[in-house]
Scaffold this motif. Structure first.
Motif, PDB file in Angstrom:
ATOM      1  N   ASP A   1       1.654  -3.650  -6.605  1.00  7.76           N
ATOM      2  CA  ASP A   1       0.275  -3.630  -7.082  1.00  7.76           C
ATOM      3  C   ASP A   1       0.124  -3.136  -8.504  1.00  7.76           C
TER       4      ASP A   1
ATOM      5  N   ASP B   1       5.198   5.631  -1.589  1.00  5.25           N
ATOM      6  CA  ASP B   1       4.103   6.589  -1.429  1.00  5.25           C
ATOM      7  C   ASP B   1       4.668   7.955  -1.069  1.00  5.25           C
TER       8      ASP B   1
ATOM      9  N   GLU C   1       0.816  -1.206   0.000  1.00  2.98           N
ATOM     10  CA  GLU C   1       0.000   0.000   0.000  1.00  2.98           C
ATOM     11  C   GLU C   1       0.852   1.259   0.000  1.00  2.98           C
TER      12      GLU C   1
END
Length: 836
Positions: free
Chosen positions: A425, A367, A239
């Protein structure tokens, strides 16, 4: 961001004069903060070969060298073979080597910008030296000055494959360059522009040329197979680590980089370290994608893991400092613990050194918000972070890793020793964002242009967008490296920049000459300020943040306050629940400064975690007015401070045509805003005749007075401005003429039980008096005194003053007395009151 024209010219055919190009960049790309002409710094420096080297006859450490410069340098003394004599003291000078010769008249590059040192032909211990043979330090290439720069004749250079005597040193090694420094803030939403390739594409676009990315960036890369270095790669935090790619290589040779690579890095402000690390930095500066190299043999367990940090973990970074990690930090770990702070800086325990023979190349994506918070948390800022916190596209990682592999092989040898790991991902995705439909009319209407759809297409195709046209409609598909194209407005900005913001029509917007409508909340605040100023109060403009200790001192629960993650200072940790604490902490300093009696007020906002978020999902804000009145204990003040605060509030309400009602507080638990107040000496404030609460008025708890060193004569109030605005808008106050007849005033004193509330008695008397007169009579009832004898604790005497005026006649004392008699009878029936 430093833009190198030499790097740009490798990928474009842009050949504008530097001044014209700088002007275009400043108008269409970003503000130019400076331009450096590197060529001037290295002007006149020539590559020469040492054909003869003998010891100086009168100096042990000097050598007399004869050099061959190809005969190109004018105005210098030569021997019969056309060679030049130079005296050199470097221990590494020898016959046959290629060197950088600074002839007479040349300026030593390292002295440029300081005290320029211009060389000349001069005698050194009786032997003439024509200029000097330069060390890396004198050439401003490094701090190395133990010997002269050795140039490898077999070294490949992107500008000249065959290095011979007489070649221009700056041209051969790419130092005949102009460096354009563009303000970084212009590129906040453009991660691709933090690399020379992205800048080259943009420069081509703004100069009207079509750009084509090199094959290694567009074509799907194919990695060769290999084995020999087993490596376990795990991504436990997809994530925040959308893509993690690694590749092991064996048999590399770590040494200083080729001179051309060192010069390329130096030209854009980077520092050469060794060939492997320099390759990673070169690729980052070219593509804007940071990469990293690990020493394979230093990875414990031959394992590489991307994850979030665990509690109490620490990491030692390349800056030779250790950091205690937060569980929100991304770390790169091996089999035993963290070896790097993901997206910020690698670890010192796994760095590539001169003894390294096996490496692991990493090309990851992190991120942007997580790495930005980590950087701010630990105070670590790097070139890699600058790029990661702009939001790099994870779809370029395989292209970049393949180029890095080839670059390492070019400068350090080695071979692939394992499969490519690609975990995340985004594997297999082709586009960051879906196509954006937009019409030419939409774009033109916002830019003030009249471009056709075809003209817009040409502008966008120049920077490698894919465009489909259907009449006036364009369907825009951004390339995989453009993470910022999501809406029609993004396309408008793109077209405007490529066309030229400086060429847009300058048309003043049409404005109405009608006066602006009054803003009710702003007008309310101005009236509040004026009224309180008339009462002698002073406005305070304070921070919206307070220290947790202050909240505790006034009895407020800091767990109900929003905590500031990156506070301006340690004293500003919490968003305040109300304005009162900020005012109370200013009382003692003002008393100490000699101000014996004063009132302070502030208009601001507060939050509370007990209240739900608003419709936008943001914390609710409350507009507040808080007032504090204080008088030094040295002053003799009659009456309680409560009544002074009430008087300020009553006068403020009167400014808005409101009458107030004060109701007792049964328990502060029923009214959380009352925390700083002594609820036995305070009251809730309501608009009279309604259930609309305005706020709170009263004196403060003894514990609050002690904690903040407040005088005994201190009181205040806090009200909600939205409630005050609502009440003032609902008020039906209107103008009434002054009666022509004199008024009549009479007092009435009633003896009642001590437990009878003053407000209940007042309301009953007021109700009786106002219901008995006609509409043509004005009536006012005001308090005079509340007295309780020490000898009779069961009763108290309440004195009220009744003032009435008729518009029709002069009232007699008997008529007023009759009204008071009726009011006294009503009080007797309800409360057992005795008139005295």
């Amino acid at each position: 961001m430093k833009l190198s024209l030499n790097w740009i010219k490798q990928y474009t055919s842009v050949d504008l004069p530097v001044a014209e190009l700088v002007e275009k960049i400043g108008a269409q790309l970003g503000e130019v903060e400076g331009v450096e002409n590197l060529g001037e710094k290295y002007q006149g420096i020539v590559i020469a070969r040492v054909v003869k080297c003998v010891d100086h006859p009168d100096a042990d450490r000097l050598h007399v060298c004869t050099i061959d410069d190809g005969g190109i340098t004018p105005d210098v003394n030569r021997d019969e073979d056309g060679h030049v004599q130079v005296v050199c003291g470097a221990p590494n000078v020898r016959e046959g080597m290629l060197v950088a010769w600074l002839p007479p008249g040349a300026t030593v590059p390292d002295s440029v910008g300081k005290a320029p040192f211009v060389l000349e032909a001069r005698e050194l211990r009786g032997v003439v030296s024509n200029g000097m043979l330069a060390s890396p330090k004198e050439l401003a290439l490094s701090d190395e000055h133990d010997g002269i720069l050795e140039i490898d004749a077999d070294e490949w250079s992107p500008n000249q494959k065959d290095i011979k005597p007489g070649a221009d040193f700056a041209k051969v090694f790419g130092l005949d360059d102009h460096i354009i420094d563009i303000e970084n803030k212009m590129f906040t939403h453009r991660p691709d522009l933090f690399g020379e390739l992205g800048l080259a594409r943009e420069v081509a676009g703004i100069t009207g040329q079509q750009f084509a990315s090199p094959a290694w960036y567009n074509d799907k890369p194919e990695f060769p197979g290999g084995d020999g270095l087993p490596l376990e790669v795990i991504n436990e935090a997809p994530e925040v680590v959308p893509r993690l790619m690694t590749l092991a290589m064996k048999n590399v040779t770590v040494k200083p980089s080729p001179l051309w690579l060192q010069c390329a890095l130096i030209s854009v402000g980077a520092k050469p370290i060794n060939n492997v690390v320099d390759a990673t930095n070169y690729i980052m500066l070219l593509t804007a994608q940071p990469t990293h190299a690990y020493d394979y043999d230093k990875l414990r367990g031959h394992k590489l893991v991307a994850r979030l940090a665990k509690p109490e973990e620490q990491v030692a970074l390349l800056n030779h400092k250790s950091y205690k990690l937060d569980t929100a930090d991304i770390v790169i770990a091996d089999g035993e613990g963290p070896i790097g702070l993901g997206g910020v800086m690698g670890g010192g325990d796994s760095e590539v050194s001169d003894s390294t023979t096996n490496i692991v190349l990493e090309c990851a994506n992190f991120d942007m918000y997580t790495v930005r918070r980590s950087s701010m948390r630990h105070g670590v800022f790097t070139d890699a972070l600058t790029r990661f916190n702009k939001g790099q596209s994870p779809l370029q990682n395989d292209h970049v890793l393949h180029l890095l592999m080839q670059s390492v092989q070019d400068v350090a040898g080695g071979e692939v020793a394992g499969p490519v790991a690609d975990i995340g991902d985004v594997a297999g995705r082709e586009w960051v964002h879906p196509p954006v439909p937009v019409t030419a009319e939409f774009i033109n209407s916002r830019l003030g242009l009249a471009l056709s759809a075809e003209e817009m297409k040409k502008l966008l195709v120049n920077v490698e967008f894919s465009i489909a046209i259907d009449s006036d409609k364009l369907t825009i598909t951004a390339p995989f490296w453009r993470t910022d194209i999501e809406t029609r407005e993004d396309v408008v900005e793109e077209v405007g920049r490529l066309y030229g913001f400086d060429k847009l029509p300058q048309t003043l917007p049409e404005r109405s000459v009608l006066p602006a409508a009054e803003d009710p909340p702003m007008a309310l605040k101005n009236r509040v300020r004026l009224q309180l100023a008339r009462e002698g109060a002073n406005e305070v403009l304070g921070y919206s943040f307070v220290h947790g200790d202050l909240l505790e001192k006034v009895g407020q629960d800091k767990s109900q306050a929003f905590t500031i993650g990156n506070a301006l200072s340690p004293d500003l940790q919490y968003y305040r629940l109300s304005l009162t604490p900020s005012l109370l902490e200013k009382i003692h300093p003002n008393i100490k400064a000699g101000y014996d009696e004063f009132a302070l007020f502030e208009i601001g906002k507060g939050h509370n975690l007990q209240h739900a978020d608003d419709d936008d999902g943001l914390p609710m804000e409350f507009e507040m007015l808080d007032v504090v009145y204080a008088a030094n204990d040295k002053l003799t003040k009659s009456g309680a401070a409560f009544y002074t605060a009430c008087n300020l509030l009553i006068n403020l309400a009167a400014e808005f045509g409101l009458l107030l009602e004060f109701r007792p507080i049964a328990s502060e638990e029923d009214y959380p805003v009352a925390k700083p107040y002594d609820h036995t000496r305070s009251a809730q404030v309501f608009v009279k005749g309604t259930d609309l609460p305005l706020g709170m008025v009263g004196e403060y708890k003894a514990s609050v007075r002690r904690a903040l060193k407040l005088p005994k004569h201190t009181a205040g109030f806090g009200i909600g401005l939205s409630q005050l605005l609502q009440a003032s808008q609902q008020s039906r106050a209107s103008y009434a003429p002054i009666p022509r007849f004199p008024s009549v005033s009479q007092d009435i004193t009633l003896k009642v039980a001590a437990d009878v509330k003053y407000s209940d008695l007042y309301n009953e008397i007021y109700k009786s008096l106002t219901s008995s007169h006609a509409n043509n009579v004005l009536a006012m009832l005001s308090p005079v005194a509340v007295y309780q004898s020490a000898d009779d604790s069961a009763h108290k005497n309440v004195t009220l003053r009744f003032k009435t005026t008729s518009y029709d006649k002069t009232l007699t004392d008997a008529e007023v007395a009759a009204q008071l008699d009726a009011a006294a009878a009503a009080a007797r029936d309800k409360f057992g009151a005795e008139r005295i």
